[in-house]
Design a protein around this motif. Structure first.
Motif, mmCIF file in Angstrom:
data_model
loop_
_atom_site.group_PDB
_atom_site.id
_atom_site.type_symbol
_atom_site.label_atom_id
_atom_site.label_comp_id
_atom_site.label_asym_id
_atom_site.label_seq_id
_atom_site.Cartn_x
_atom_site.Cartn_y
_atom_site.Cartn_z
ATOM 1 N N ILE A 58 9.963 -11.257 0.812
ATOM 2 C CA ILE A 58 9.166 -10.765 1.933
ATOM 3 C C ILE A 58 10.062 -10.486 3.128
ATOM 4 O O ILE A 58 9.922 -9.459 3.803
ATOM 5 C CB ILE A 58 8.061 -11.782 2.311
ATOM 6 N N VAL A 96 12.031 -7.261 2.512
ATOM 7 C CA VAL A 96 11.191 -6.073 2.670
ATOM 8 C C VAL A 96 10.867 -5.835 4.145
ATOM 9 O O VAL A 96 10.884 -4.694 4.616
ATOM 10 C CB VAL A 96 9.909 -6.195 1.815
ATOM 11 N N CYS A 97 10.624 -6.898 4.890
ATOM 12 C CA CYS A 97 10.365 -6.748 6.333
ATOM 13 C C CYS A 97 11.601 -6.228 7.066
ATOM 14 O O CYS A 97 11.488 -5.418 7.989
ATOM 15 C CB CYS A 97 9.893 -8.060 6.930
ATOM 16 N N SER A 124 5.301 -4.709 0.778
ATOM 17 C CA SER A 124 5.053 -6.042 1.347
ATOM 18 C C SER A 124 3.598 -6.458 1.170
ATOM 19 O O SER A 124 3.313 -7.633 0.913
ATOM 20 C CB SER A 124 5.438 -6.070 2.828
ATOM 21 N N LEU A 133 3.298 -7.674 -2.354
ATOM 22 C CA LEU A 133 3.870 -9.009 -2.530
ATOM 23 C C LEU A 133 2.989 -10.093 -1.915
ATOM 24 O O LEU A 133 3.018 -11.243 -2.357
ATOM 25 C CB LEU A 133 5.258 -9.075 -1.908
ATOM 26 N N LEU A 134 2.218 -9.728 -0.906
ATOM 27 C CA LEU A 134 1.316 -10.685 -0.263
ATOM 28 C C LEU A 134 -0.062 -10.736 -0.932
ATOM 29 O O LEU A 134 -1.000 -11.288 -0.366
ATOM 30 C CB LEU A 134 1.163 -10.338 1.218
#
Length: 81
Positions: free
Chosen positions: A6, A9-10, A43, A46-47
């Motif tokens: 994460i 990606v951020c 993201s 993934l969340l």
């Protein structure tokens, strides 16, 4: 194990956003903004929000890029540096 992915990606979202603002070529800035939307969709995936990820990928990365490219072509700025 999910947290480093994460964060990566951020970081890619932030890098793409800064590049979209800093680049002088409009075409490169549009592509960079599209990458920021694509990383945002990743993201969200993934969340564990697949519906939001699909909407972001379709609208944020897909449709808006085509609209920007169409506007760039219509203004006659296509290919000029």
């Amino acid at each position: 194990m999910l947290e480093p992915m994460i964060l990566l990606v951020c970081a890619c979202i932030l890098t793409s956003g800064v590049l979209a603002v800093a680049l002088s070529s409009p075409l490169a800035a549009i592509v960079s903004a599209g990458l920021a939307g694509l990383f945002a969709a990743i993201s969200f995936l993934l969340l564990a929000a697949p519906d939001v990820a699909m909407a972001e990928a379709a609208i944020g990365s897909g449709l808006s890029i085509f609209i920007f490219l169409y506007a760039l072509r219509k203004t006659g700025y296509w290919g000029q540096e």
